[in-house]
Scaffold this motif. Structure first.
Motif, PDB file in Angstrom:
ATOM      1  N   GLY A 196      15.865  -8.791 -33.322  1.00 18.53           N
ATOM      2  CA  GLY A 196      16.424  -8.102 -31.971  1.00 18.53           C
ATOM      3  C   GLY A 196      16.978  -9.043 -30.772  1.00 18.53           C
ATOM      4  N   THR A 197      17.296 -10.450 -31.448  1.00 19.15           N
ATOM      5  CA  THR A 197      17.780 -11.330 -30.621  1.00 19.15           C
ATOM      6  C   THR A 197      19.069 -11.984 -31.216  1.00 19.15           C
ATOM      7  OG1 THR A 197      16.572 -13.074 -31.617  1.00 19.15           O
ATOM      8  CG2 THR A 197      15.438 -11.912 -29.892  1.00 19.15           C
ATOM      9  N   THR A 198      19.622 -12.668 -30.161  1.00 21.26           N
ATOM     10  CA  THR A 198      21.091 -13.213 -30.570  1.00 21.26           C
ATOM     11  C   THR A 198      20.891 -14.486 -29.693  1.00 21.26           C
ATOM     12  OG1 THR A 198      23.348 -13.062 -30.917  1.00 21.26           O
ATOM     13  CG2 THR A 198      22.374 -11.929 -29.196  1.00 21.26           C
ATOM     14  N   VAL A 199      22.218 -15.279 -29.708  1.00 23.82           N
ATOM     15  CA  VAL A 199      22.104 -16.248 -28.438  1.00 23.82           C
ATOM     16  C   VAL A 199      23.607 -16.099 -27.659  1.00 23.82           C
ATOM     17  CG1 VAL A 199      21.242 -17.890 -29.790  1.00 23.82           C
ATOM     18  CG2 VAL A 199      23.563 -17.657 -30.393  1.00 23.82           C
ATOM     19  N   ASN A 200      23.430 -16.572 -26.482  1.00 18.71           N
ATOM     20  CA  ASN A 200      24.599 -16.444 -25.590  1.00 18.71           C
ATOM     21  C   ASN A 200      25.568 -17.688 -25.965  1.00 18.71           C
ATOM     22  OD1 ASN A 200      23.425 -18.493 -24.306  1.00 18.71           O
ATOM     23  ND2 ASN A 200      22.626 -17.278 -22.650  1.00 18.71           N
ATOM     24  N   SER A 201      26.461 -17.823 -24.625  1.00 22.66           N
ATOM     25  CA  SER A 201      27.612 -18.907 -25.185  1.00 22.66           C
ATOM     26  C   SER A 201      26.873 -20.193 -25.041  1.00 22.66           C
ATOM     27  CB  SER A 201      28.552 -18.582 -24.115  1.00 22.66           C
ATOM     28  OG  SER A 201      28.111 -18.515 -22.773  1.00 22.66           O
ATOM     29  N   LYS A 202      25.961 -20.353 -24.239  1.00 21.66           N
ATOM     30  CA  LYS A 202      25.223 -21.594 -23.977  1.00 21.66           C
ATOM     31  C   LYS A 202      24.202 -21.959 -25.041  1.00 21.66           C
ATOM     32  CE  LYS A 202      25.523 -21.159 -18.984  1.00 21.66           C
ATOM     33  NZ  LYS A 202      24.779 -20.939 -17.677  1.00 21.66           N
ATOM     34  N   GLY A 203      24.130 -21.164 -26.276  1.00 20.82           N
ATOM     35  CA  GLY A 203      23.068 -21.211 -27.342  1.00 20.82           C
ATOM     36  C   GLY A 203      21.812 -20.890 -26.922  1.00 20.82           C
ATOM     37  N   GLU A 204      21.412 -20.053 -25.756  1.00 23.33           N
ATOM     38  CA  GLU A 204      20.062 -19.526 -25.329  1.00 23.33           C
ATOM     39  C   GLU A 204      19.949 -18.226 -26.064  1.00 23.33           C
ATOM     40  OE1 GLU A 204      20.600 -21.571 -20.861  1.00 23.33           O
ATOM     41  OE2 GLU A 204      21.165 -19.353 -21.411  1.00 23.33           O
ATOM     42  N   LYS A 205      18.762 -18.154 -26.470  1.00 23.17           N
ATOM     43  CA  LYS A 205      18.322 -16.727 -26.965  1.00 23.17           C
ATOM     44  C   LYS A 205      18.099 -15.652 -26.147  1.00 23.17           C
ATOM     45  CE  LYS A 205      15.397 -16.963 -30.588  1.00 23.17           C
ATOM     46  NZ  LYS A 205      14.050 -17.126 -31.376  1.00 23.17           N
ATOM     47  N   ILE A 206      18.688 -14.619 -26.459  1.00 28.95           N
ATOM     48  CA  ILE A 206      18.612 -13.360 -25.766  1.00 28.95           C
ATOM     49  C   ILE A 206      18.469 -12.170 -26.470  1.00 28.95           C
ATOM     50  CG2 ILE A 206      20.186 -14.185 -23.862  1.00 28.95           C
ATOM     51  CD1 ILE A 206      22.585 -12.582 -25.271  1.00 28.95           C
ATOM     52  N   LYS A 207      17.796 -11.038 -26.024  1.00 34.73           N
ATOM     53  CA  LYS A 207      17.594  -9.977 -26.502  1.00 34.73           C
ATOM     54  C   LYS A 207      18.781  -9.011 -26.597  1.00 34.73           C
ATOM     55  CE  LYS A 207      12.693  -9.274 -25.233  1.00 34.73           C
ATOM     56  NZ  LYS A 207      11.892  -8.320 -24.308  1.00 34.73           N
ATOM     57  N   THR A 208      18.949  -8.325 -27.734  1.00 39.08           N
ATOM     58  CA  THR A 208      20.195  -7.543 -27.862  1.00 39.08           C
ATOM     59  C   THR A 208      19.897  -6.125 -27.281  1.00 39.08           C
ATOM     60  OG1 THR A 208      19.261  -6.991 -30.158  1.00 39.08           O
ATOM     61  CG2 THR A 208      20.658  -8.646 -30.102  1.00 39.08           C
ATOM     62  N   GLU A 209      21.325  -5.946 -26.971  1.00 35.18           N
ATOM     63  CA  GLU A 209      21.086  -4.345 -26.465  1.00 35.18           C
ATOM     64  C   GLU A 209      22.574  -3.869 -27.123  1.00 35.18           C
ATOM     65  OE1 GLU A 209      21.023  -4.063 -22.257  1.00 35.18           O
ATOM     66  OE2 GLU A 209      20.642  -6.282 -22.041  1.00 35.18           O
ATOM     67  N   ALA A 210      22.248  -2.272 -27.318  1.00 28.97           N
ATOM     68  CA  ALA A 210      23.333  -1.571 -27.822  1.00 28.97           C
ATOM     69  C   ALA A 210      24.207  -2.091 -29.103  1.00 28.97           C
ATOM     70  CB  ALA A 210      24.714  -1.581 -26.805  1.00 28.97           C
ATOM     71  N   ILE A 211      23.134  -2.314 -30.024  1.00 28.22           N
ATOM     72  CA  ILE A 211      23.521  -3.034 -31.435  1.00 28.22           C
ATOM     73  C   ILE A 211      23.808  -1.882 -32.276  1.00 28.22           C
ATOM     74  CG2 ILE A 211      21.288  -2.956 -32.610  1.00 28.22           C
ATOM     75  CD1 ILE A 211      23.496  -6.051 -32.162  1.00 28.22           C
ATOM     76  N   SER A 212      24.755  -1.933 -33.130  1.00 28.37           N
ATOM     77  CA  SER A 212      25.047  -0.949 -33.989  1.00 28.37           C
ATOM     78  C   SER A 212      24.165  -0.422 -34.958  1.00 28.37           C
ATOM     79  CB  SER A 212      26.310  -1.610 -34.962  1.00 28.37           C
ATOM     80  OG  SER A 212      27.438  -1.827 -34.047  1.00 28.37           O
ATOM     81  N   THR A 213      23.907   0.648 -35.362  1.00 25.39           N
ATOM     82  CA  THR A 213      23.151   1.179 -36.023  1.00 25.39           C
ATOM     83  C   THR A 213      23.136   0.896 -37.654  1.00 25.39           C
ATOM     84  OG1 THR A 213      23.975   3.327 -36.725  1.00 25.39           O
ATOM     85  CG2 THR A 213      22.668   3.023 -34.827  1.00 25.39           C
ATOM     86  N   LEU A 214      22.128   0.666 -38.532  1.00 25.51           N
ATOM     87  CA  LEU A 214      22.496   0.225 -39.851  1.00 25.51           C
ATOM     88  C   LEU A 214      23.332   1.357 -40.416  1.00 25.51           C
ATOM     89  CD1 LEU A 214      18.810  -0.713 -41.132  1.00 25.51           C
ATOM     90  CD2 LEU A 214      20.901  -2.271 -40.829  1.00 25.51           C
TER      91      LEU A 214
END
Length: 236
Positions: A19-37
């Motif tokens: 439920g996380t990814t990284v922003n342009s700076k490489g900082e970990k952020i929570k995901t929103e509006a992610i595609s369903t499986l």
């Protein structure tokens, strides 16, 4: 469906599992509006059958659908492919997360990005006579924006190509789908996405599908637009 289906794209699997990814700076952020499986499976399986080399995506967000498209294109067209994406809010809303992961995964040479409104970018692509074999529309959900996305995409697609619309239960998107079914059926033929879906759907989703309620709706382009100047208008 569990995320083992995503083993062919470990980065995407990690994003969805955590439920996380990284922003342009490489900082970990929570995901929103992610595609369903289920959406991911439909997109991937259609691409595997269609085998396109040029694809288009409207709405990038955290890049789940872009990763699924790019990783699948790499499998089916290793000698050359291009995925084009449009998102006016990639930096301001999504922190550049899509661009970061796409570059990290080594897709920069096969990825073209426009950080502008789709109505502007799509019109320019039409002017430049570009063509695509697959399109995924999941940007703004305002009726007027979705309508323009549909209209320009219908021109940009090659004959026989496929367009998928996400979030079709949204009233704005649903209204555009009704227009297509009523007034554009001689150009865009409804696509049966059921063979590409996850078979083990929850009962409430299966019931909704039987009632004609679908989150993801697809069409195949069968002839070139525009319609005849005096084509009959059907209320939608």
């Amino acid at each position: 469906m569990n995320t083992d289906y995503l083993n062919f794209c470990p980065r995407l699997k990690e994003i969805i599992d955590t439920g996380t990814t990284v922003n342009s700076k490489g900082e970990k952020i929570k995901t929103e509006a992610i595609s369903t499986l289920n959406n991911i499976k439909v997109i991937r399986e259609i691409l595997r059958e269609l085998k396109p080399i040029r694809t288009l995506e409207i709405g990038l967000a955290h890049g789940a659908s872009a990763l699924i498209i790019l990783s699948t294109l790499r499998e089916i067209s290793p000698n050359g492919f291009l995925h084009t994406a449009i998102d006016p809010h990639q930096t301001t809303v999504w922190g550049g997360s899509s661009i970061r992961v796409i570059n990290d995964e080594g897709y920069s040479e096969n990825f073209r990005f426009y950080e502008d409104y789709s109505a502007i970018v799509l019109a320019n692509l039409v002017k430049e006579k570009e063509k695509f074999y697959f399109a995924y529309v999941d940007g703004s959900h305002l009726f007027e924006n979705v309508f323009l996305d549909f209209y320009y995409t219908s021109i940009l697609l090659n004959k026989g190509s496929i367009v998928l619309f996400d979030d079709c239960t949204d009233r704005n998107v649903a209204k555009v789908i009704k227009f297509i079914n009523k007034n554009y059926s001689d150009i865009l033929q409804p696509l049966n996405v059921k063979p590409f879906e996850e078979p083990q759907k929850p009962s409430y989703k299966k019931l909704g599908n039987l009632l004609g309620i679908r989150q993801l709706i697809g069409f195949r382009k069968i002839i070139e637009p525009p319609r005849q100047w005096n084509a009959k208008f059907r209320n939608f």
